[in-house]
Scaffold this motif. Structure first.
Motif, PDB file in Angstrom:
ATOM      1  N   GLY A 143       0.801  -1.212   0.000  1.00  0.00           N
ATOM      2  CA  GLY A 143       0.000   0.000   0.000  1.00  0.00           C
ATOM      3  C   GLY A 143       0.837   1.265   0.000  1.00  0.00           C
ATOM      4  O   GLY A 143       2.029   1.268   0.326  1.00  0.00           O
ATOM      5  N   ARG A 144       0.187   2.364  -0.386  1.00  0.00           N
ATOM      6  CA  ARG A 144       0.828   3.677  -0.436  1.00  0.00           C
ATOM      7  C   ARG A 144       0.083   4.629   0.499  1.00  0.00           C
ATOM      8  O   ARG A 144      -1.099   4.906   0.297  1.00  0.00           O
ATOM      9  CB  ARG A 144       0.815   4.216  -1.865  1.00  0.00           C
ATOM     10  N   LEU A 145       0.793   5.116   1.507  1.00  0.00           N
ATOM     11  CA  LEU A 145       0.224   6.048   2.458  1.00  0.00           C
ATOM     12  C   LEU A 145       0.833   7.423   2.238  1.00  0.00           C
ATOM     13  O   LEU A 145       2.051   7.566   2.146  1.00  0.00           O
ATOM     14  CB  LEU A 145       0.521   5.600   3.895  1.00  0.00           C
ATOM     15  N   VAL A 146      -0.019   8.442   2.146  1.00  0.00           N
ATOM     16  CA  VAL A 146       0.446   9.824   2.077  1.00  0.00           C
ATOM     17  C   VAL A 146       0.061  10.512   3.384  1.00  0.00           C
ATOM     18  O   VAL A 146      -1.105  10.488   3.790  1.00  0.00           O
ATOM     19  CB  VAL A 146      -0.167  10.580   0.886  1.00  0.00           C
ATOM     20  N   VAL A 147       1.048  11.095   4.052  1.00  0.00           N
ATOM     21  CA  VAL A 147       0.825  11.850   5.282  1.00  0.00           C
ATOM     22  C   VAL A 147       0.962  13.330   4.943  1.00  0.00           C
ATOM     23  O   VAL A 147       2.025  13.770   4.503  1.00  0.00           O
ATOM     24  CB  VAL A 147       1.833  11.456   6.376  1.00  0.00           C
ATOM     25  N   VAL A 148      -0.112  14.082   5.130  1.00  0.00           N
ATOM     26  CA  VAL A 148      -0.094  15.516   4.850  1.00  0.00           C
ATOM     27  C   VAL A 148       0.187  16.236   6.169  1.00  0.00           C
ATOM     28  O   VAL A 148      -0.651  16.259   7.066  1.00  0.00           O
ATOM     29  CB  VAL A 148      -1.428  15.984   4.251  1.00  0.00           C
ATOM     30  N   GLY A 149       1.381  16.801   6.284  1.00  0.00           N
ATOM     31  CA  GLY A 149       1.797  17.463   7.516  1.00  0.00           C
ATOM     32  C   GLY A 149       2.865  16.668   8.222  1.00  0.00           C
ATOM     33  O   GLY A 149       2.650  15.499   8.572  1.00  0.00           O
ATOM     34  N   GLY A 150       4.030  17.272   8.423  1.00  0.00           N
ATOM     35  CA  GLY A 150       5.163  16.563   8.999  1.00  0.00           C
ATOM     36  C   GLY A 150       5.444  16.907  10.439  1.00  0.00           C
ATOM     37  O   GLY A 150       6.586  16.768  10.894  1.00  0.00           O
ATOM     38  N   GLY A 151       4.421  17.371  11.195  1.00  0.00           N
ATOM     39  CA  GLY A 151       4.601  17.642  12.614  1.00  0.00           C
ATOM     40  C   GLY A 151       4.776  16.365  13.401  1.00  0.00           C
ATOM     41  O   GLY A 151       4.975  15.281  12.839  1.00  0.00           O
ATOM     42  N   PHE A 152       4.696  16.466  14.727  1.00  0.00           N
ATOM     43  CA  PHE A 152       4.977  15.301  15.559  1.00  0.00           C
ATOM     44  C   PHE A 152       4.034  14.143  15.267  1.00  0.00           C
ATOM     45  O   PHE A 152       4.467  13.000  15.122  1.00  0.00           O
ATOM     46  CB  PHE A 152       4.899  15.687  17.039  1.00  0.00           C
ATOM     47  N   THR A 169       4.836   8.570   1.971  1.00  0.00           N
ATOM     48  CA  THR A 169       5.276   9.892   1.531  1.00  0.00           C
ATOM     49  C   THR A 169       4.723  10.925   2.497  1.00  0.00           C
ATOM     50  O   THR A 169       3.528  10.905   2.807  1.00  0.00           O
ATOM     51  CB  THR A 169       4.779  10.212   0.112  1.00  0.00           C
ATOM     52  N   VAL A 170       5.587  11.816   2.985  1.00  0.00           N
ATOM     53  CA  VAL A 170       5.164  12.917   3.854  1.00  0.00           C
ATOM     54  C   VAL A 170       5.236  14.211   3.054  1.00  0.00           C
ATOM     55  O   VAL A 170       6.280  14.535   2.472  1.00  0.00           O
ATOM     56  CB  VAL A 170       6.052  13.015   5.107  1.00  0.00           C
ATOM     57  N   VAL A 171       4.134  14.944   3.028  1.00  0.00           N
ATOM     58  CA  VAL A 171       4.059  16.233   2.330  1.00  0.00           C
ATOM     59  C   VAL A 171       4.014  17.339   3.370  1.00  0.00           C
ATOM     60  O   VAL A 171       3.130  17.363   4.228  1.00  0.00           O
ATOM     61  CB  VAL A 171       2.820  16.308   1.419  1.00  0.00           C
ATOM     62  N   GLU A 172       4.967  18.258   3.302  1.00  0.00           N
ATOM     63  CA  GLU A 172       5.093  19.328   4.287  1.00  0.00           C
ATOM     64  C   GLU A 172       5.200  20.680   3.587  1.00  0.00           C
ATOM     65  O   GLU A 172       6.010  20.848   2.680  1.00  0.00           O
ATOM     66  CB  GLU A 172       6.331  19.074   5.152  1.00  0.00           C
ATOM     67  N   ALA A 173       4.385  21.638   4.028  1.00  0.00           N
ATOM     68  CA  ALA A 173       4.387  22.959   3.396  1.00  0.00           C
ATOM     69  C   ALA A 173       5.615  23.778   3.770  1.00  0.00           C
ATOM     70  O   ALA A 173       6.055  24.630   2.987  1.00  0.00           O
ATOM     71  CB  ALA A 173       3.115  23.716   3.778  1.00  0.00           C
ATOM     72  N   LEU A 174       6.183  23.531   4.938  1.00  0.00           N
ATOM     73  CA  LEU A 174       7.353  24.292   5.393  1.00  0.00           C
ATOM     74  C   LEU A 174       8.626  23.795   4.713  1.00  0.00           C
ATOM     75  O   LEU A 174       8.652  22.694   4.129  1.00  0.00           O
ATOM     76  CB  LEU A 174       7.500  24.160   6.916  1.00  0.00           C
ATOM     77  N   PRO A 175       9.715  24.557   4.799  1.00  0.00           N
ATOM     78  CA  PRO A 175      10.990  24.112   4.208  1.00  0.00           C
ATOM     79  C   PRO A 175      11.486  22.796   4.794  1.00  0.00           C
ATOM     80  O   PRO A 175      12.205  22.037   4.135  1.00  0.00           O
ATOM     81  CB  PRO A 175      11.954  25.256   4.534  1.00  0.00           C
ATOM     82  N   ALA A 176      11.136  22.500   6.035  1.00  0.00           N
ATOM     83  CA  ALA A 176      11.425  21.229   6.695  1.00  0.00           C
ATOM     84  C   ALA A 176      10.383  21.050   7.784  1.00  0.00           C
ATOM     85  O   ALA A 176       9.891  22.036   8.345  1.00  0.00           O
ATOM     86  CB  ALA A 176      12.835  21.195   7.280  1.00  0.00           C
ATOM     87  N   ASN A 197      15.017   6.257   6.818  1.00  0.00           N
ATOM     88  CA  ASN A 197      14.125   5.109   7.006  1.00  0.00           C
ATOM     89  C   ASN A 197      13.218   4.854   5.803  1.00  0.00           C
ATOM     90  O   ASN A 197      12.196   4.173   5.922  1.00  0.00           O
ATOM     91  CB  ASN A 197      13.290   5.317   8.265  1.00  0.00           C
ATOM     92  N   GLY A 198      13.613   5.396   4.647  1.00  0.00           N
ATOM     93  CA  GLY A 198      12.921   5.071   3.408  1.00  0.00           C
ATOM     94  C   GLY A 198      11.619   5.801   3.185  1.00  0.00           C
ATOM     95  O   GLY A 198      10.797   5.361   2.363  1.00  0.00           O
ATOM     96  N   VAL A 199      11.399   6.909   3.897  1.00  0.00           N
ATOM     97  CA  VAL A 199      10.190   7.715   3.704  1.00  0.00           C
ATOM     98  C   VAL A 199      10.499   8.849   2.744  1.00  0.00           C
ATOM     99  O   VAL A 199      11.496   9.565   2.904  1.00  0.00           O
ATOM    100  CB  VAL A 199       9.681   8.275   5.044  1.00  0.00           C
ATOM    101  N   ARG A 200       9.655   9.016   1.745  1.00  0.00           N
ATOM    102  CA  ARG A 200       9.809  10.128   0.809  1.00  0.00           C
ATOM    103  C   ARG A 200       9.284  11.385   1.467  1.00  0.00           C
ATOM    104  O   ARG A 200       8.154  11.419   1.974  1.00  0.00           O
ATOM    105  CB  ARG A 200       9.033   9.836  -0.468  1.00  0.00           C
ATOM    106  N   LEU A 201      10.076  12.449   1.471  1.00  0.00           N
ATOM    107  CA  LEU A 201       9.705  13.696   2.124  1.00  0.00           C
ATOM    108  C   LEU A 201       9.676  14.818   1.103  1.00  0.00           C
ATOM    109  O   LEU A 201      10.684  15.130   0.469  1.00  0.00           O
ATOM    110  CB  LEU A 201      10.704  14.011   3.237  1.00  0.00           C
ATOM    111  N   ALA A 229      -2.396   7.420  -3.788  1.00  0.00           N
ATOM    112  CA  ALA A 229      -2.534   7.088  -2.373  1.00  0.00           C
ATOM    113  C   ALA A 229      -3.643   6.068  -2.182  1.00  0.00           C
ATOM    114  O   ALA A 229      -4.737   6.217  -2.732  1.00  0.00           O
ATOM    115  CB  ALA A 229      -2.832   8.340  -1.554  1.00  0.00           C
ATOM    116  N   ASP A 230      -3.342   5.036  -1.396  1.00  0.00           N
ATOM    117  CA  ASP A 230      -4.370   4.085  -0.977  1.00  0.00           C
ATOM    118  C   ASP A 230      -4.997   4.507   0.346  1.00  0.00           C
ATOM    119  O   ASP A 230      -6.084   4.053   0.699  1.00  0.00           O
ATOM    120  CB  ASP A 230      -3.754   2.697  -0.837  1.00  0.00           C
ATOM    121  N   ALA A 231      -4.279   5.345   1.088  1.00  0.00           N
ATOM    122  CA  ALA A 231      -4.797   5.929   2.327  1.00  0.00           C
ATOM    123  C   ALA A 231      -4.052   7.239   2.574  1.00  0.00           C
ATOM    124  O   ALA A 231      -2.916   7.416   2.134  1.00  0.00           O
ATOM    125  CB  ALA A 231      -4.607   4.980   3.511  1.00  0.00           C
ATOM    126  N   VAL A 232      -4.728   8.155   3.272  1.00  0.00           N
ATOM    127  CA  VAL A 232      -4.159   9.478   3.553  1.00  0.00           C
ATOM    128  C   VAL A 232      -4.394   9.808   5.019  1.00  0.00           C
ATOM    129  O   VAL A 232      -5.478   9.573   5.556  1.00  0.00           O
ATOM    130  CB  VAL A 232      -4.814  10.565   2.672  1.00  0.00           C
TER     131      VAL A 232
END
Length: 401
Positions: A143-152, A169-176, A197-201, A229-232
């Protein structure tokens, strides 16, 4: 008090701790907890880690039974407040009179446009956790999981999902991720944990919306491209649950937080108090109001308010600011609140794992400390901040650990 007792809106860690601390302080009167979540009270930090991973069952995260604090429980949502008559109205039609009211009603996740939609999750409640865990089971290793927001929370969900072999995949609006809190240089260092750890950022990337229906099939980015994405999971911040306070006379700030004095009181008569995510309390040392969305702050505010309600003198709360996060087997801690103008000193420890500490400073003064997987540095940091030691002394101690 007249005998109506203390009514607490919210049965998460802040509200539950008020109830327990009232009894510990000898409060003899009625205590009532109000919360629409039938699973409450439980601790939230395990939702993105141990419970989501399947390592804990839900019972292990329980904060206890309200009956053990001699508290009555109402499974309902607060719907309105009459401060003149001291009456709380619930959405099931119940009217509860109170002598003192504690607002511990927490916050709700901010949504993306197009929610709700199948396969799209926020993570705030135990039910949310169970729903996300079922979806991770459904999509499996392929499966493919997309996480929108890279906070805690987003980072912890990414870590948990990646440990199951899921493509993340983690999508973050900030520079990091967390650069607004930690500064770009330190945040970029932490971002390497995802990549290691193999996560696309994807940083500096906006999200335009969701694709697919009735179930999600992708996330449309600001540049027009689509991430399959199969889940978000959406973790783009929260907003205090205070809409029901409209017309009550309780003062709110622009983001919905309850404005309080240093004792947590939200009204001139000191009959209404606030703790946790919902409270924006005055800090006399900083000379401004702060709203802190972290577990430790909720517990400390709850203790102070309970002592104020049960004792002869009000007890002020001082924002110490302590945050921790577990990601990819690494413990991250933050003591103090960094300022954008702070300078930083980074000390790295020897060894095969990523392990370092960061001292934030304003001139010679140590203002905040970040540690990554380095318990001894954390112990030094606690003592140093408590003793107001100079940053150079702390950095020198770290180098000799």
């Amino acid at each position: 008090m007249t005998g109506r007792g203390v009514v607490i809106v919210g049965a998460s860690v802040g509200g539950s701790r008020v109830a327990a601390a009232l009894r510990e302080a000898g409060h003899p009167g009625p205590v009532t907890l109000v919360d629409p979540d039938p699973d409450a009270p439980y601790d939230r930090p395990p939702l993105s880690k141990q419970i989501l991973a399947g390592d804990w069952d839900a019972e292990r995260a329980s904060l206890g039974d309200p009956a053990q604090w001699g508290a009555t429980r109402h499974v309902a949502a607060a719907a309105g407040l009459d401060t003149a008559e001291r009456v709380l109205r619930l959405d099931d039609g119940t009217r509860l009179g109170y002598d003192r009211l504690v607002l511990a009603c927490g916050a709700a996740p901010r949504p993306l446009p197009g929610m709700p939609r199948g396969g799209v999750h926020v993570l705030r409640t135990l039910a949310d956790c169970h729903g996300l865990r079922a979806d991770l089971d459904r999509i499996g290793d392929d499966g493919r999981l997309v996480v929108v927001g890279g906070g805690f929370v987003g980072a912890e969900v990414a870590s948990t999902a990646r440990a199951r072999g899921i493509d993340v995949t983690v999508v973050e609006a900030l520079p990091a991720p967390l650069s607004g809190l930690l500064g770009e240089e330190v945040a970029a260092e932490l971002a390497l944990l995802h990549r290691d750890n193999g996560v696309r950022l994807l940083c500096g990337t906006s999200v335009a919306g969701l694709v697919g229906g009735p179930a999600v099939t992708g996330v449309r980015l600001g540049d027009g491209s689509t991430l399959p994405a199969d889940a978000v999971v959406v973790g783009i911040g929260v907003r205090p649950n205070t809409g029901w306070l409209a017309g009550s006379g309780i003062a709110l700030d622009t983001d919905g937080g309850v404005l309080c004095d240093e004792y947590g009181a939200a009204d001139a008569d000191r009959t209404v108090y606030a703790v946790g995510d919902v409270a924006r309390c005055h800090d006399p040392l900083l000379g401004r109001h702060l709203r802190v969305e972290h577990w430790t702050n909720a517990v400390e505010q709850a203790e102070a308010v309970a002592r104020t309600l049960a004792g002869p003198e009000p007890v002020a709360h001082r924002h110490e600011f302590f945050v921790w996060s577990d990601q990819y087997g690494v413990k991250i801690t933050l003591l103090g609140r960094p300022d954008p103008g702070d300078e930083t000193d980074v000390v790295r420890a020897d060894g095969p794992r990523r392990r370092f500490a960061v001292a934030y400073r304003r001139g010679a003064r140590l203002t905040a400390v970040l540690t990554v997987n380095w318990p001894k540095a954390l112990v030094v940091a606690r003592r140093s901040l408590a003793g107001q030691r100079d940053a150079d002394e702390v950095v020198g101690t770290w180098k000799n650990l």
